[in-house]
Design a protein around this motif. Structure first.
Motif, PDB file in Angstrom:
ATOM      1  N   LYS A 202       0.827  -1.208   0.000  1.00 39.58           N
ATOM      2  CA  LYS A 202       0.000   0.000   0.000  1.00 39.58           C
ATOM      3  C   LYS A 202       0.863   1.261   0.000  1.00 39.58           C
ATOM      4  O   LYS A 202       1.972   1.284   0.526  1.00 39.58           O
ATOM      5  N   TYR A 203       0.307   2.315  -0.569  1.00 34.66           N
ATOM      6  CA  TYR A 203       1.025   3.603  -0.613  1.00 34.66           C
ATOM      7  C   TYR A 203       1.265   4.111   0.804  1.00 34.66           C
ATOM      8  O   TYR A 203       2.366   4.552   1.141  1.00 34.66           O
ATOM      9  N   PHE A 204       0.209   4.074   1.632  1.00 44.09           N
ATOM     10  CA  PHE A 204       0.301   4.456   3.040  1.00 44.09           C
ATOM     11  C   PHE A 204       0.078   3.228   3.909  1.00 44.09           C
ATOM     12  O   PHE A 204      -0.875   2.470   3.701  1.00 44.09           O
ATOM     13  N   SER A 205       0.950   3.021   4.894  1.00 51.60           N
ATOM     14  CA  SER A 205       0.741   2.000   5.918  1.00 51.60           C
ATOM     15  C   SER A 205       1.482   2.469   7.168  1.00 51.60           C
ATOM     16  O   SER A 205       2.093   3.544   7.165  1.00 51.60           O
ATOM     17  N   PHE A 206       1.485   1.678   8.210  1.00 49.41           N
ATOM     18  CA  PHE A 206       2.204   2.081   9.414  1.00 49.41           C
ATOM     19  C   PHE A 206       3.707   1.921   9.262  1.00 49.41           C
ATOM     20  O   PHE A 206       4.464   2.377  10.117  1.00 49.41           O
ATOM     21  N   THR A 207       4.136   1.291   8.172  1.00 53.42           N
ATOM     22  CA  THR A 207       5.558   1.145   7.903  1.00 53.42           C
ATOM     23  C   THR A 207       5.956   1.765   6.567  1.00 53.42           C
ATOM     24  O   THR A 207       7.082   1.589   6.112  1.00 53.42           O
ATOM     25  N   ARG A 208       5.033   2.494   5.965  1.00 57.40           N
ATOM     26  CA  ARG A 208       5.316   3.102   4.658  1.00 57.40           C
ATOM     27  C   ARG A 208       4.659   4.482   4.576  1.00 57.40           C
ATOM     28  O   ARG A 208       3.440   4.604   4.584  1.00 57.40           O
ATOM     29  N   ASN A 209       5.501   5.517   4.524  1.00 56.17           N
ATOM     30  CA  ASN A 209       5.019   6.903   4.439  1.00 56.17           C
ATOM     31  C   ASN A 209       3.988   7.226   5.521  1.00 56.17           C
ATOM     32  O   ASN A 209       3.014   7.944   5.283  1.00 56.17           O
TER      33      ASN A 209
END
Length: 382
Positions: A202-209
């Motif tokens: 995913k574009y946004f996650s708790f570990t990505r952006n």
């Protein structure tokens, strides 16, 4: 080469032995790990009395003077609680400030994340909220609709690599998020980094952006440099101050000056928890993290420069005050581990003499959910 939290731009092996669920005293140790105009209306006497029991504030005190004489404290504050960036410690500071100064602190009706206005607990007629410090995703109009017009916005950022590591372990082992539980446990974070299309697409996650999502960023492409910078410039105009986790004590002293608070208002205690194994990255993996978390890197590097510029514009005695603050934190930390009744902190150039009681230690040690439940209960009683 060792990659550390303060090593902007350095690439190589990173060793992250310990993460902290909520941050406390940093000292010399490097830890790896919201919202009409008008004056404040009077809260009910029962609410004030119940808060005073927990805050140690003499009845009748107003505490509206700032750390500089003849100045007024800023008491309308929206804090953007950024995930896994030491923001639980900041939240505790804002909650305690609200209780001490008999302000209305906004918390959701349930949980610890404010999704929309339907979650806001109603106040009595002609009252308004003064402090917001719970999780939500930033949107300027949302923040400005919930607090008085003179409210200021405060945020915090953390080095993206360290934030990602801390978040990965926390949300896998504590929150037990399914997408992280699906990653093989052996070389857990390395697998997450090397195979994002499989484990973290995913574009946004708790570990990505994750920081970008908290700050309300659109889904920009890495090539959208102009739009990214324009959005960062907009945030810089809308926020009074963005704190830097790696310079936590400096951030608090600077915030104290910006808000005209007292030194007693920014005290905090260490809360160490959630150790995890060491994590090692090679140069290729660090570069992959920079790609998958490109927005978080843009945010961090931008606001680190802004923060450093603000430090340069402070008075020459700023770091002397930081040194005094660290000394006071050590004394408070030692006191809270004793059975003494009180600690008297002597006056200095930057603070009047003040007293810390054991009940203050209890508040500083209070967990996020417990503190929110306490505030919610007191609001409900009114």
């Amino acid at each position: 080469m060792l990659h550390s939290t303060s090593g902007r731009g350095r690439i190589g092996i990173l060793i992250a032995c310990t993460s902290f669920i909520s941050f406390g005293y940093f000292g010399n140790t490097k830890y790896v790990d919201i919202f009409g105009n008008g004056r404040k209306s009077q809260t009910s006497n029962s609410y004030i009395t119940s808060l005073l029991e927990y805050s140690g504030v003499p009845n009748g005190s107003t505490y509206r003077h700032g750390y500089v004489k003849n100045t007024i404290m800023k008491t309308h504050i929206a804090f953007l609680k950024v995930h896994k960036a030491g923001s639980s410690t900041l939240q505790n500071i804002f909650f305690r400030f609200g209780l001490k100064h008999m302000l209305n602190v906004l918390v959701p009706k349930t949980g610890n994340f404010l999704h929309g206005r339907y979650q806001i607990m109603p106040l009595k007629q002609n009252e308004h909220y003064d402090i917001f410090a719970c999780h939500t995703y930033y949107r300027k109009d949302k923040f400005e609709s919930l607090l008085p017009a003179d409210a200021v916005k405060i945020g915090i950022v953390r080095h993206p690599l360290d934030r990602m590591i801390s978040s990965a372990f926390f949300y896998r082992e504590v929150s037990r998020f399914k997408y992280l539980k699906n990653v093989p446990s052996k070389r857990f974070v390395n697998n997450l980094v090397n195979f994002p299309e499989k484990y973290d697409p995913k574009y946004f996650s708790f570990t990505r952006n994750s920081m970008a999502r908290d700050f309300g960023f659109p889904m920009f492409k890495p090539s959208d440099i102009k739009n990214i910078r324009e959005y960062l410039d907009k945030l810089n105009l809308e926020f009074l101050l963005i704190l830097i986790l790696e310079q936590f004590n400096e951030s608090l002293v600077l915030m104290k000056r910006f808000l005209n608070w007292g030194l007693i208002d920014i005290l905090y205690l260490a809360k160490n928890a959630h150790q995890h194994e060491a994590v090692f990255f090679n140069e290729t993996e660090v570069e992959k993290i920079k790609i998958t978390n490109f927005l978080d890197y843009e945010i961090y590097e931008y606001f680190l420069k802004v923060f450093e510029m603000k430090l340069k514009n402070t008075s020459k005695d700023f770091y002397d005050e930081v040194t005094v603050f660290k000394t006071v934190l050590e004394k408070v930390g030692e006191f809270c581990n004793t059975k003494n009744d009180k600690l008297v902190v002597e006056s200095s150039k930057w603070n009047d003499e003040f007293t810390v009681f054991m009940r203050d230690c209890a508040l500083m040690n209070r967990t996020e959910l417990s503190f929110i439940a306490f505030i919610r209960r007191k609001l409900t009683e009114n």
